[in-house]
Design a protein around this motif. Structure first.
Motif, short mmCIF file in Angstrom:
data_model
loop_
_atom_site.label_atom_id
_atom_site.label_comp_id
_atom_site.label_asym_id
_atom_site.label_seq_id
_atom_site.Cartn_x
_atom_site.Cartn_y
_atom_site.Cartn_z
N GLY A 27 0.80 -1.46 0.11
CA GLY A 27 0.07 0.08 -0.06
C GLY A 27 0.94 1.31 0.00
N PRO A 35 2.57 4.52 -1.04
CA PRO A 35 1.83 5.40 -2.10
C PRO A 35 2.86 5.41 -3.60
CG PRO A 35 1.82 6.40 0.19
CD PRO A 35 2.62 5.15 0.29
N ARG A 76 2.46 7.83 -5.82
CA ARG A 76 2.76 9.33 -6.42
C ARG A 76 2.99 9.67 -7.53
NH1 ARG A 76 5.95 12.29 -3.51
NH2 ARG A 76 4.81 13.77 -2.64
N GLU A 91 -4.84 7.66 -1.78
CA GLU A 91 -3.40 7.72 -1.75
C GLU A 91 -2.75 8.88 -1.04
OE1 GLU A 91 -1.43 5.47 -4.59
OE2 GLU A 91 0.08 6.95 -5.07
N TRP A 92 -2.03 8.79 -0.25
CA TRP A 92 -1.48 10.08 0.51
C TRP A 92 -0.39 10.80 -0.54
CZ3 TRP A 92 -3.82 11.49 4.80
CH2 TRP A 92 -4.50 10.39 5.45
N ALA A 97 -7.01 10.12 2.77
CA ALA A 97 -5.94 10.10 1.90
C ALA A 97 -6.43 10.78 0.52
CB ALA A 97 -5.56 8.70 1.47
N TYR A 109 -7.42 9.56 -5.74
CA TYR A 109 -6.64 9.22 -6.89
C TYR A 109 -7.48 8.35 -7.71
CZ TYR A 109 -2.65 7.88 -9.93
OH TYR A 109 -1.73 7.67 -11.00
N TRP A 150 -4.18 12.07 -10.13
CA TRP A 150 -4.60 12.83 -8.87
C TRP A 150 -5.93 13.33 -8.97
CZ3 TRP A 150 -2.41 11.23 -4.58
CH2 TRP A 150 -1.08 10.91 -4.33
N ASN A 192 -12.27 10.61 -2.74
CA ASN A 192 -11.58 9.31 -2.95
C ASN A 192 -12.63 8.17 -2.79
OD1 ASN A 192 -12.36 9.04 -0.18
ND2 ASN A 192 -10.24 9.30 0.67
N SER A 200 -2.89 2.32 -6.98
CA SER A 200 -3.25 3.08 -5.72
C SER A 200 -4.48 1.88 -5.20
CB SER A 200 -3.57 4.43 -5.96
OG SER A 200 -4.76 4.47 -6.74
N SER A 201 -4.63 2.03 -3.86
CA SER A 201 -5.58 1.16 -3.19
C SER A 201 -7.17 2.10 -3.82
CB SER A 201 -5.74 1.40 -1.82
OG SER A 201 -6.22 2.59 -1.40
#
Ligand code: V55
Ligand code: FE
Length: 490
Positions: free
Chosen positions: A14, A16, A18, A46-47, A61, A64, A81, A124, A474-475
């Motif tokens: 998990g 990130p 980015r 995603e952070w 978070a 994304y 993003w 998100n 990304s999750s």
């Protein structure tokens, strides 16, 4: 930027990624059906910067959004993003300016404004198409419009000024026959208020009317169910208070002493027509579907007995009980003729499942046969020797199809080093019978440390193709199939 260190999800599968990017004509094992023309569009958190509070909820978070675009058996991937005002403010500052999930009092003074909590939304939670437009959704803010061709963020959307209130649910409903949109906002008159507003739009995007009323208490009101005649509104367990927010606490606390409720509003009704049925402590975060049969309203949902999310603490400071969040497919029946506020509640089939339930959406509100959900198949456990970093214990390795006409479960297993995110159903054609289509969802392959999109024939529960990604995605929270006729992807 500062290190992600040991923030939840900051390491392992998990962690990130980015970056933003596209992969054209992705690697495929098997054969992608050429009849699938459209896109699977998913969103999650995603952070971008690590959270300000190390114990924060993953629900805080940054959004994304990503899509798998299908045309004639070829699949292209794009991920971006969601550029909310908050994302842009963080980018400009070069650091995380926002505090706890849904607590604006914990934000950096440069952006702190508790009177406009929706400006800090991260969008998100869900993707949604209406009136030819694509959106990402988060229940504490307005929809964010996304360009379906590029996934670039267009901006915040209020239906051309028609939407009243500053919050919009992550689970609006579309009536499959009329195309009508039934959507709502909660905490509709400010932080921790128990005001709910339902708003009804025709398929051309014109607002018809709205209904405002109060919930029995302020609660996380994540999903609803609709029938041809009624709207069901589950209220349970999580509660909030402005006082606790001012003190810098988290938004939700689970209060096991609170009863659960299901509100029933006739689709043509007014605030006075809402009827609240009352039950014991329980958690209905998502629903499968519902229908009205005579004087009865019947709903199926994945339902737990207590707090489903360990990152939202118990109000009495007690320990988290992991069994409380375990969901079963339950059927709740509400008798509109009865004078009491009770209802019947039964387990349809005894296999526990995730809380993310899906159906063939063409049957929303109607009599239906199939409920789809991820679950952990105990007979096919995770293989320690074959697994990679970060996969431990019981994982969601399978999709199930619950046949409500026989109460039988048919299953699909993704692999012994795999965890599945929520899938969705895509029909073979607009006129195909219920369940004649594909289940599409993302699997995390922990051995290869990459993501894979699985495409399963939903009638056979057999895999037909797997799209192999060269990296971890990304999750995801929710993902949906949108056909070419719904959105202009090209
Ligand atoms: C949920 C998810 C959210 C949220 C509230 O799954 C509820 C339920 C990903 O964010 O903000
Ligand atoms: Fe949801």
């Amino acid at each position: 930027m500062v290190s992600f260190g040991d923030v939840t999800g900051g390491r392992g599968f998990g962690a990130p990624m980015r970056f933003e990017g596209s992969v054209y004509d992705c690697e495929v094992v098997g054969k992608v059906p050429t009849s699938l023309n459209g896109a699977f569009v998913r969103v999650g958190g995603e952070w971008f910067y690590p959270p300000m509070k190390p114990d924060d909820s993953p629900f805080n978070a940054d959004g994304y959004v990503s899509m798998f675009r299908f045309r004639n058996g070829i699949v292209d991937y794009t991920g971006r993003w969601v550029r909310t005002p908050r994302f842009e403010a963080d980018r400009k500052a070069g650091r995380q300016l926002y505090g706890y999930y849904r607590n604006p009092f914990t934000d950096d003074p440069s952006v702190r404004d508790p009177s406009r909590p929706n400006l800090r939304t991260v969008s998100n939670t869900n993707t949604f198409a209406f009136d030819g437009k694509l959106f990402t959704l988060k229940e504490d803010g307005l929809p964010i419009r996304i360009d379906p061709k590029t996934l670039e963020t267009v901006g915040s959307y209020n239906f051309g000024g028609q939407w009243t209130g500053e919050t919009f649910t992550a689970h609006p409903k579309l009536d499959p026959e009329t195309g009508e949109m039934i959507a709502f906002g909660y905490e509709a008159s400010g932080l921790a208020s128990n005001d709910i507003v339902f708003q009804f739009f025709d398929k051309a995007g014109k607002k018809k009317r709205e209904v405002r009323f109060k919930a029995p208490y302020v609660a996380m009101l994540h999903d609803i169910a609709i029938t041809e005649k009624h709207i069901l509104i589950p209220v349970c367990g999580y509660t909030a208070s402005v006082e606790r927010l001012r003190q810098g606490g988290v938004h939700w606390h689970w209060d096991s002493k609170l009863p659960s409720y299901v509100g029933i509003l006739p689709r043509d009704g007014e605030a006075k027509d809402v009827r609240w049925f009352k039950g014991p402590e329980s958690s209905t975060v998502h629903t499968f579907n519902a229908r009205t049969v005579g004087n009865k309203v019947i709903m199926e949902a994945p339902i737990g007995t207590s707090n489903p999310f360990p990152f939202f603490p118990s109000i009495d400071g007690g320990p988290y009980n992991p069994l409380g969040g375990r969901c079963f497919l339950r059927r709740q029946t509400f008798d509109l003729n009865s004078k009491s506020d009770g209802f019947t509640d039964e387990v349809v089939e005894g296999t526990d499942m995730t809380g993310l339930g899906r159906i063939d959406d063409r049957y929303t509100g109607r009599d239906y046969r199939y409920a789809y959900c991820g679950f952990a198949d105990r007979e096919k456990p995770f293989d320690e020797a074959k697994g990679g970093p970060g996969l431990k214990g019981r994982v969601t390795n399978s999709y199930g199809r619950w046949d409500l006409s026989t109460n039988r479960l048919a299953t699909y297993f993704a692999g012994d080093a795999h965890a599945l995110q929520e899938g969705c159903f895509a029909p073979k054609s607009p006129t195909a019978p219920e369940g004649d289509g594909y289940l599409i969802g993302v699997a995390s392959n922990y051995r290869e440390m990459r993501s894979e999109l699985v495409i399963i024939d939903a009638a056979q529960m057999q895999e037909v193709a797997r799209v192999i990604m060269p990296f971890r995605l990304s999750s995801q929270v929710h993902g949906n199939w949108f056909a070419d006729k719904q959105l202009a992807f090209a």
